[in-house]
Each structure stands twice: as structure tokens, then as C-alpha cells.
Design a protein around this motif. Sequence first.
Motif, short mmCIF file in Angstrom:
data_model
loop_
_atom_site.label_atom_id
_atom_site.label_comp_id
_atom_site.label_asym_id
_atom_site.label_seq_id
_atom_site.Cartn_x
_atom_site.Cartn_y
_atom_site.Cartn_z
N ARG A 9 0.79 -1.23 0.00
CA ARG A 9 0.00 0.00 0.00
C ARG A 9 0.82 1.28 0.00
O ARG A 9 0.26 2.37 -0.05
N LEU B 20 1.39 5.68 -3.45
CA LEU B 20 0.13 6.38 -3.69
C LEU B 20 0.25 7.28 -4.92
O LEU B 20 -0.25 8.40 -4.94
N THR B 21 0.90 6.78 -5.96
CA THR B 21 1.09 7.52 -7.20
C THR B 21 0.50 6.71 -8.35
O THR B 21 -0.14 5.68 -8.14
N ARG B 22 0.73 7.18 -9.55
CA ARG B 22 0.23 6.45 -10.72
C ARG B 22 1.03 5.18 -11.00
O ARG B 22 0.75 4.48 -11.97
N GLY C 178 1.20 3.10 -8.40
CA GLY C 178 0.66 2.27 -7.34
C GLY C 178 -0.40 1.30 -7.84
O GLY C 178 -0.97 1.44 -8.94
N PHE D 61 -3.45 0.62 -6.60
CA PHE D 61 -4.82 1.14 -6.67
C PHE D 61 -5.07 1.82 -8.01
O PHE D 61 -6.08 1.58 -8.68
N ARG E 281 -10.62 9.42 2.67
CA ARG E 281 -9.20 9.24 2.33
C ARG E 281 -9.01 8.58 0.95
O ARG E 281 -8.29 9.12 0.10
N PRO E 282 -9.63 7.41 0.67
CA PRO E 282 -9.44 6.83 -0.66
C PRO E 282 -10.03 7.71 -1.76
O PRO E 282 -9.52 7.71 -2.89
N LEU F 171 -7.49 10.28 -2.68
CA LEU F 171 -6.43 9.68 -3.48
C LEU F 171 -6.88 9.56 -4.94
O LEU F 171 -6.12 9.88 -5.86
N ARG G 212 -6.73 12.96 -6.56
CA ARG G 212 -5.35 13.39 -6.80
C ARG G 212 -4.72 12.67 -8.00
O ARG G 212 -3.92 13.25 -8.74
N LEU G 213 -5.13 11.42 -8.21
CA LEU G 213 -4.59 10.64 -9.33
C LEU G 213 -5.33 10.89 -10.63
O LEU G 213 -4.99 10.32 -11.67
#
Length: 691
Positions: free
Chosen positions: A461, A464-466, A468, A470, A498-499, A502, A505-506
Motif C-alpha cells: 500500500r 500512492l502515485t500512478r 501504485g 490502486f 481518504r481513498p 487519493l 489526486r490521481l
Amino acid sequence: MISVLIVNYFCHTLTAHAVHSVLADDPSAQVIVVDNSNDQIEAENLRKILPSRAELVVAPINLGFGRACNLAFEQAAGEWILLLNPDAFILPNCLQQLAGTLQRHPKIGALSPLAQWDEAGTFLLPPGQMQTPAWEWMLALGLRFPAFGRWLSMRFRTYALRCLYASLPVRQRMLSGGHMFLRRSAIDAIGGLFDPAFFMYYEDTDLCRRLTKAGFELMLDPEAKVVHQWRHDPIKSQYTVESRLRYMRKHFTNFWLMDRLRQNFEQLLQPKAGKFHDIGICTTAPIFDLPTHQSGSWLLELSTNPLLIPAAYHSSTVASHSIPSSVWSLLGAGRYWARVSHPNGEWSHFTWEIPKSISKSGLELLAPKQVRSANRILHLDWAHQANEAELLDLFRAAFGYQMNPELWRWKYHAFDTLGALVRHNGRAIAFYGAMPRPVHLFGSPATAVQIGDVMVLPEERGMLTRQGLFFLAAKGFLERFVGHGRTFPLAFGFPSERPFRLGVRLGLYDKVGELAQINWPALQARPSYRVRLRPLSTNDSAAVDRLWLEMADALQDQVVGVRDWPYVQRRYMQHPTISYQLYLITSRFTQTPIGIIVIRVLEDAVELLDIIAPPQRMATLTHCLRRLTWNLGKLRTYAWITKQHAHALAGDTGEIVPTGIVIPYNRWTPGISADKVMDRWWLMGGDTDFR
């Protein structure tokens, strides 16, 4: 002049073929094509492929078949109007034959050519049957009493063959809107072409009933021929349920009583399909075991109904030992029945099932692909039912507890692809789950997809970027399934803050709404003298469907999930782990359904999960809810609902508080803009997959 109206929906090649067939038969015909795809690429394909004489109208949204035809009719200049499906094309001399018949018979309001299933004319498609509550009762009886079923089946076959093999125009009970030739003066006399309340299906049934009520005749002209390559598509069946209800409610005042009695009867007696030889699962055309020594006329009937009503018909002097490839390729997943009538009067009956399958192009799209991330090779794959065990293991690792396998199957029953799956060295390390949901999108039926069970292994986890996991799973799923021209026009979900941040932001998500919680105190009061509240039973399916239609009509400017009887049954009555209580509120004097509430009784409160009723009845429903809460021994009740509807539901007694749950919207792939959907969802706690 003849004006031809064609509605295109992601089938520009078929549409162009239909247009060319019209202009080849009558170069002077006016051809109007309405593109319902709501996709710039599809519209551009049409502009490139359509003949210059065809007029193209690009609809701003998917209007549905009837409304799109109405749009084309507004621009039609001809005295004669032909409605033609894009999967149909006319054969030579069809148009002039139809126009000539209408000129000779002024009482005819609409006329149909003889419909072949394939170009060779191997199979003929059946004439239409006008839908009535009495006819539905006949079919229900026929499926449960074999002797009556055989009589009904043979009676329909006699009628169908008399129509299909006639030498002169023959009167009809109903005509298909896929190839209907109309007199403009007849359309004007009944107040217009299609009733815009019908999105898809039953609009032609309604049109035919309005024509006959106005004194016009419906006819089939066997000298005019059309090829209609009708495809059996079970996915579209969700549209027929609602359209049927609208049609029946419009034309039959006693429909709700008749429908309720019929459904009660069907629950008491199970269908008996008769003696069919079950061939089993077939991925290629089945072979029928027939005698070879008999000579004379053979008849093969092919249907999706065990009564063979309706059926496609193939007559030949040679025994039909199989189904030609030109027809077999048109059959989708589902069960089929066939009856072969021998020259000596004997019958042979067969049944088989075609399984769900993925086309060659689908296999190419759904093949795993390599993705490089953080100096390692990952595989973006697609999860299916066979992956259940490893997905449940991933769920336990991600969330710290084990999901009930029955609950998992209940959630993911409706879609072959359960979601996007990221693997590393063969191990599942991330999942982006998908659950389809039929919705009304601004008054038009559509299928949205709810995103849920988004999970990544705890040890994976950190990124938390492109690059990642998710992002890779979400991007892969959205690009394959969501947006213009894809399986789902829109997606939604219920992530916490929170998700969601994210995803924003992405560049994956936009915000189009949020959920609020409403708290009410319980109400100690005497029973109302105006309304009655009782538990919902399986005999109340007609009331559920009636209330859902009223709710859908009142929310035509919203996006709202379908809440018909099949949905209520599966969502609340058949939930594998949670016990819900469903109540029907009716008028105490007239017994008219007012609304339905769905609740869950908790230790310290009652949660209102769902409402099925027009919004203007919220005050009545919440009053009943608060009184029920007191009778259940609880001091408070609460509900989740999208924020823009919270004040109407809260009334004067409810307290509104934020939940922190937002409604995300796909920003990654082209589709309906977020501005159009902003604060337009109707969502409640029951729309989630976790309450």
C-alpha cells in the motif's frame, strides 16, 4: 414519398447496410438516421460510412428507440413512413409493394412485410401477438397444464403459418416496430408516433393498440420481404419488465388485480416444460436425431419458450437435422426449445442451453497485460467466478476478517467479470470490484456499475502515485468498461474520504454528491386512521412494481437505481447474511399502495435502508417509520440519503448530519460530464453493498 426512420446504437456497419438496402430499392426515399450512441467516435463512423443522401441526426443522449423515432419523424416529409431496425434490411421491390397495398386499402393504418430471419429465407419470423392480461393468463396456464399448453401451442402455430404462407395481405393483431410501414395520416389521427414514456420495448405494442382503437387495420403483406437478423440478447430483458408495466397500466384498468392473481397462481404451481429431449450444453449447433426414410413436408420450430410461442419457422421437404450457421450465430446465451413435425404427423422435441461466452474480440480485450511498476513486472488481469478463493484470501489479508463466501457470490452474481485484478508473480495483490446496477439515467433505463471491495495487500500500500496498485487496477477497469461506447455509461461507489481524495489526486474521480445521515426520535402515537402498515409479502409484487414506476416517473431528472420486484427480492429478501424487514404502507380505506420502507433493526436503533415511493410521500412514510420504531422498542431511527434529498426526507423532525461518505464519478475516460450528474443521484443506505 417514402421516409425511412432508422435508430443507430453502436452498430454503424449494420445501419449503413440497412440504408443501402433502402436506397437500392427506392433511390428517391428519404432516409433519416438517428444516432443514439452518445459517442463521438460512433457518430464520426456514421458520417464516414453513410451514403450522402442519408440524413444523420445525432441525439444528445440515448433517447431510447421510441423517442429517437419521434425525433426522426419530426423531420420526415413522406406520405409513407417505414420504421426499420439497423439489424434489418429490405429485399427488392419491398417499398413499392408496401406503398401500393396502403394505397389500395385506405383502412390499413400500418403494414408489415414478411420477415425472414436470414437472407436465404431459411427461417421466417412469427407474426406479433397483442399483449393483454388475458393472454398472459393463457401462457401461464399453458406452462402448467401440458394438455392445455399443447392446444395453445398448436393454435398459435396454425395462426402463424396461415399468416406467413398467405398469398394475399392478411390481418394482424400486432406488428413489430423493427419493420413497420405506416400511413402518415394514421399517425396524425392517433396523436403522434410513439409514446415517449416507453424507452425500449412495448412502444410498438402501444402504437398498434392505439391504431386499432382509432379504427385502423393492421396487415401483413407476404409479397413484400425484409430480412431481420434478430438476435436473442437476455441482457436487454431488464428493459422489458418496466415497459410491460407501463403498457399494461396504460391500457388495462384492472391490470394490477389480474397481475397479482396471476403471480399468486404462478407461485402455487411450477411450470411443466413437457417432454423434450435435453441435448445439454451446446457451443455449436445441435444435431437432431430424426428419421431419414420419411418424405414429405417437415416443419422445424425454434423458440426461447417451451410452448413454442412465439417461434421461428422453417419448412422443407428435407428433414432439418440441425440449425444453419446463419441462424445459429444469432442465438445468444440462454435455453432454447425446438419442435420438429414429421410428414407422418409425429413430433420430436429438443431443448438445449447455450452458455455465456466471450467473443473473440472480447477475449483480446480481456487478456492479461503486463504493466511495469517500481522496477517490476505486474499483470493486469480480470477476475471471474473461478478466482473466488484467491479473492477471499486477498480480502482477509486486506481487511483483517473473512468474508462469507455466500455473501461474496450474492454481491457478484450479475457480471461475468468481477473486476480488475493485479498480480505479481502469479499472486493476487490488488482488486477493483464491480457490481452492475440497473438504473434510470434521467428517465432512461441504463446499467451503471457500483465499485466495491477495492483492496490492496497491506505490504503493497505504500505507493500512492500512478505507479501504485490502486491506480493500476482502477485505470484498467475504467478504460475497459466505463464511459462512452463501453459496457457501463457511469460508475459510482461509496468510498470514505481518504481513498476518495487519493482517486481525485490521481485524476480518476470527480465528486458528484455525498451522503447525509438523518436522525429521528421514535414516535409514540396511535395507529393512523388514514394509512395501514403491514409486512410486505411475496403476494405484493404488483404493488412493488406499481410504486417503483411512480417513483421513477417522479425522479426523471435524477439518476436512481431500479427498485422493482426482482430487485427487492434479491437485494433484501434473499440476502445471505442480513435480515431486513419490509413494510407496505397502503390507504386504510382504498387499499391503494402508498409506499414501501425497508428497515434493519439494530441493538439501539432502527435503520431505514430504502424507500420505494414518489418523494412527495416522504412525510407519510417517515411518520409510519417513527411509529414503527417505537413499537419495536427503539428510541431512534436513522437513514442515509444523498445530501440534496436530505431536507425533504428529514421533514420538521429529522436532524441532518454529515457522514463523510462521498459519491465519486469517473473522470478518467470520456463519458457523461460530472456537471450533468452533480447532485442528481438518489442513493440511500440500501444502495450500498455493505449495509
